[in-house]
Design a protein around this motif. Sequence first.
Motif, PDB file in Angstrom:
ATOM      1  N   ALA A 230       0.831  -1.209   0.000  1.00  0.00           N
ATOM      2  CA  ALA A 230       0.000   0.000   0.000  1.00  0.00           C
ATOM      3  C   ALA A 230       0.863   1.255   0.000  1.00  0.00           C
ATOM      4  O   ALA A 230       0.570   2.235  -0.719  1.00  0.00           O
ATOM      5  CB  ALA A 230      -0.927  -0.013   1.207  1.00  0.00           C
ATOM      6  N   VAL A 231       1.932   1.247   0.795  1.00  0.00           N
ATOM      7  CA  VAL A 231       2.836   2.402   0.827  1.00  0.00           C
ATOM      8  C   VAL A 231       3.523   2.575  -0.518  1.00  0.00           C
ATOM      9  O   VAL A 231       3.634   3.697  -1.044  1.00  0.00           O
ATOM     10  CB  VAL A 231       3.883   2.213   1.950  1.00  0.00           C
ATOM     11  N   GLN A 232       3.972   1.479  -1.096  1.00  0.00           N
ATOM     12  CA  GLN A 232       4.639   1.566  -2.396  1.00  0.00           C
ATOM     13  C   GLN A 232       3.680   2.061  -3.477  1.00  0.00           C
ATOM     14  O   GLN A 232       4.066   2.840  -4.361  1.00  0.00           O
ATOM     15  CB  GLN A 232       5.202   0.193  -2.773  1.00  0.00           C
ATOM     16  N   ARG A 233       2.436   1.609  -3.393  1.00  0.00           N
ATOM     17  CA  ARG A 233       1.447   2.058  -4.372  1.00  0.00           C
ATOM     18  C   ARG A 233       1.209   3.568  -4.248  1.00  0.00           C
ATOM     19  O   ARG A 233       1.126   4.280  -5.263  1.00  0.00           O
ATOM     20  CB  ARG A 233       0.141   1.296  -4.169  1.00  0.00           C
ATOM     21  N   ALA A 234       1.085   4.053  -3.019  1.00  0.00           N
ATOM     22  CA  ALA A 234       0.889   5.491  -2.813  1.00  0.00           C
ATOM     23  C   ALA A 234       2.103   6.283  -3.302  1.00  0.00           C
ATOM     24  O   ALA A 234       1.970   7.353  -3.917  1.00  0.00           O
ATOM     25  CB  ALA A 234       0.628   5.769  -1.338  1.00  0.00           C
ATOM     26  N   ILE A 240       4.276   9.246 -10.229  1.00  0.00           N
ATOM     27  CA  ILE A 240       3.687   9.343 -11.568  1.00  0.00           C
ATOM     28  C   ILE A 240       3.102  10.736 -11.794  1.00  0.00           C
ATOM     29  O   ILE A 240       3.287  11.343 -12.855  1.00  0.00           O
ATOM     30  CB  ILE A 240       2.615   8.251 -11.746  1.00  0.00           C
ATOM     31  N   ASP A 241       2.424  11.241 -10.782  1.00  0.00           N
ATOM     32  CA  ASP A 241       1.852  12.589 -10.905  1.00  0.00           C
ATOM     33  C   ASP A 241       2.950  13.629 -11.117  1.00  0.00           C
ATOM     34  O   ASP A 241       2.820  14.524 -11.971  1.00  0.00           O
ATOM     35  CB  ASP A 241       1.028  12.935  -9.659  1.00  0.00           C
ATOM     36  N   ALA A 287       7.671   2.748 -16.845  1.00  0.00           N
ATOM     37  CA  ALA A 287       8.151   1.870 -15.771  1.00  0.00           C
ATOM     38  C   ALA A 287       7.395   2.130 -14.464  1.00  0.00           C
ATOM     39  O   ALA A 287       7.044   1.196 -13.728  1.00  0.00           O
ATOM     40  CB  ALA A 287       9.650   2.065 -15.563  1.00  0.00           C
ATOM     41  N   LEU A 288       7.116   3.405 -14.188  1.00  0.00           N
ATOM     42  CA  LEU A 288       6.374   3.738 -12.973  1.00  0.00           C
ATOM     43  C   LEU A 288       4.930   3.248 -13.059  1.00  0.00           C
ATOM     44  O   LEU A 288       4.383   2.711 -12.079  1.00  0.00           O
ATOM     45  CB  LEU A 288       6.398   5.251 -12.750  1.00  0.00           C
ATOM     46  N   VAL A 289       4.315   3.384 -14.226  1.00  0.00           N
ATOM     47  CA  VAL A 289       2.943   2.906 -14.398  1.00  0.00           C
ATOM     48  C   VAL A 289       2.892   1.392 -14.255  1.00  0.00           C
ATOM     49  O   VAL A 289       1.963   0.831 -13.655  1.00  0.00           O
ATOM     50  CB  VAL A 289       2.386   3.352 -15.763  1.00  0.00           C
ATOM     51  N   LYS A 290       3.898   0.709 -14.820  1.00  0.00           N
ATOM     52  CA  LYS A 290       3.952  -0.753 -14.698  1.00  0.00           C
ATOM     53  C   LYS A 290       4.052  -1.178 -13.237  1.00  0.00           C
ATOM     54  O   LYS A 290       3.324  -2.073 -12.784  1.00  0.00           O
ATOM     55  CB  LYS A 290       5.156  -1.294 -15.474  1.00  0.00           C
ATOM     56  N   ALA A 493      11.935  12.812  -5.134  1.00  0.00           N
ATOM     57  CA  ALA A 493      12.871  12.309  -4.124  1.00  0.00           C
ATOM     58  C   ALA A 493      12.265  12.376  -2.730  1.00  0.00           C
ATOM     59  O   ALA A 493      12.481  11.477  -1.896  1.00  0.00           O
ATOM     60  CB  ALA A 493      14.171  13.112  -4.179  1.00  0.00           C
ATOM     61  N   LEU A 494      11.492  13.430  -2.459  1.00  0.00           N
ATOM     62  CA  LEU A 494      10.841  13.564  -1.156  1.00  0.00           C
ATOM     63  C   LEU A 494       9.813  12.455  -0.933  1.00  0.00           C
ATOM     64  O   LEU A 494       9.732  11.873   0.157  1.00  0.00           O
ATOM     65  CB  LEU A 494      10.180  14.932  -1.049  1.00  0.00           C
ATOM     66  N   VAL A 495       9.036  12.151  -1.955  1.00  0.00           N
ATOM     67  CA  VAL A 495       8.034  11.080  -1.848  1.00  0.00           C
ATOM     68  C   VAL A 495       8.709   9.735  -1.571  1.00  0.00           C
ATOM     69  O   VAL A 495       8.246   8.944  -0.741  1.00  0.00           O
ATOM     70  CB  VAL A 495       7.186  11.022  -3.134  1.00  0.00           C
TER      71      VAL A 495
END
Length: 534
Positions: A230-234, A240-241, A287-290, A493-495
């Motif tokens: 869940a954390v990785q998904r967030a 991506i945004d 890659a991020l969307v995947k 980088a902050l995220v």
Amino acid sequence: MNKTWVDALAKTRGARGEVMAKVSSVAHALSSHVPLFIALPFIGIISCLWLAGCAVGPDFRKPAAPDIGDYTAHPLATTASSANVAGGEAQRFNKGSDIPADWWTLFHSRPLNALIKQSLASNPDLKAAQAALSVARENTLAGRGAYYPSVSAGFSATRQQDPPGALAPVPSNNAFLYNLFTPQVSVSYAPDVFGLNRRTVESLKAQEQAVRYQMIAAQITLSANVVAAAVQRASLQAQIDATRRLIEINTHMLQILRYQMAKGYVGRLEVAAQESQLAQVTATLPALVKQLDQQSHLLAVLAGQFPSQASAEKFELADLQLPQELPLSLPSQLVAQRPDVLQAEANMHAASAQVGIATANRLPNIQLTANAGSTALAIGQVFKSGTGFWSLGADLTAPIFQGGALLHQQRAAKAAYVEAAEQYRSTVLTAFQNVADTLTALEQDAEGLKAAAAAANAAKVTLDLSQRQWKDGYASYLSLLSAEQADQQTQIALVQAQANRYADTAALFQALGGGWWHRAELDQADSIRNKDEK
């Protein structure tokens, strides 16, 4: 007679101090009903049952906890903090504090709590582990059947004709053609003189505990995996945004440069450099969307669903609250909490019992049997007086020569115990390594977030100044776009730094055992186990 014999035999399995007194009563019962030459072997065998309180082989002793005071060379108390940043709070390690069973609720996320609840109820791997525990428990209960006599009943009906030329017909009425009806009850019992049955059940119970702790580890791992996913998904969604905003900024910069090149203000080199920059940023998006889709699929599967049924609800890091008070179990408590350590200890216990089993297999074995029934030529005469029969038997078998098989099996069992002991030590070392690595990660995560926050703040100041200068005519629009690009890069980088703190916090709870001992159903099972061992 049978009741007296069974009662006397049962009493001999009680306190050993009463055995010899019971032997005399059994001898009296046998001598009053059966011939002396039949009774004497049983008297001798029963008098040997005082050995039933002993079991060959080593008695397992729980390994002592390591004499270690801290997990790391430099004990940690508090991590660094980052002001005005989500997940930037300082975390304090409370040494000796207990771990809650539902530790994930400390993140204060309702969607996360609901997802973990669904995963614990529907995950097929966890259900398989629970079924495996049921199998091991039933095997243990089945093994306890060796403690008791085996009783079986049978009935046979035959019609037989003897040759007319036989010297004497079998029935007393001299009939050559007759029916024979025989109901009977058979009882067999193997006294556990050298503890073979007890060591076998001890091994089965230890194997059951190993499977149980494996199931508990599956629960803890599942909860931690859901939090991490869940954390990785967030984090991926936020990256991506920010990447899409970067693509928009670089596209706008490229349009301006192409316009300036057409007017002759810049050369082809500047345009080519910007085209390359835009292509590089755009290449990072797939890659991020995947990864985002893969995390969504993972969360669905962990919850017992198909990937096409993945929840559309989004997780955002801003909705998670970083736990500020982190319990840190004492090193001496870790070996009593970690399910993988307890599983290794149970495997070690099972291997110890196997040494006793291999030793007992080299010693004599006693088998007691009793049969009673009736036989008659007509079904209506089966239970009449004069049709009954009975028999008592005792077998003593001892291995003399097996080609060295039993000896080498015993040596193999001892070597297996040494192997299990070393595997236990390796598991303990790995457990301490996991905790130490996680503590170090949390310390460095806080420092990393502090540095990322400082970079983001600096990029934000640069962006604000660039916007003012552009509005006042002192800076070009390209300078403004460059400042916006740097700002978005620092946001990515902050995220990532924020996600590391949340994920490693969950990893610490997992490394310390996950608080499973506070779960009512598991704590009750553990109490039953301790009662059985006493």
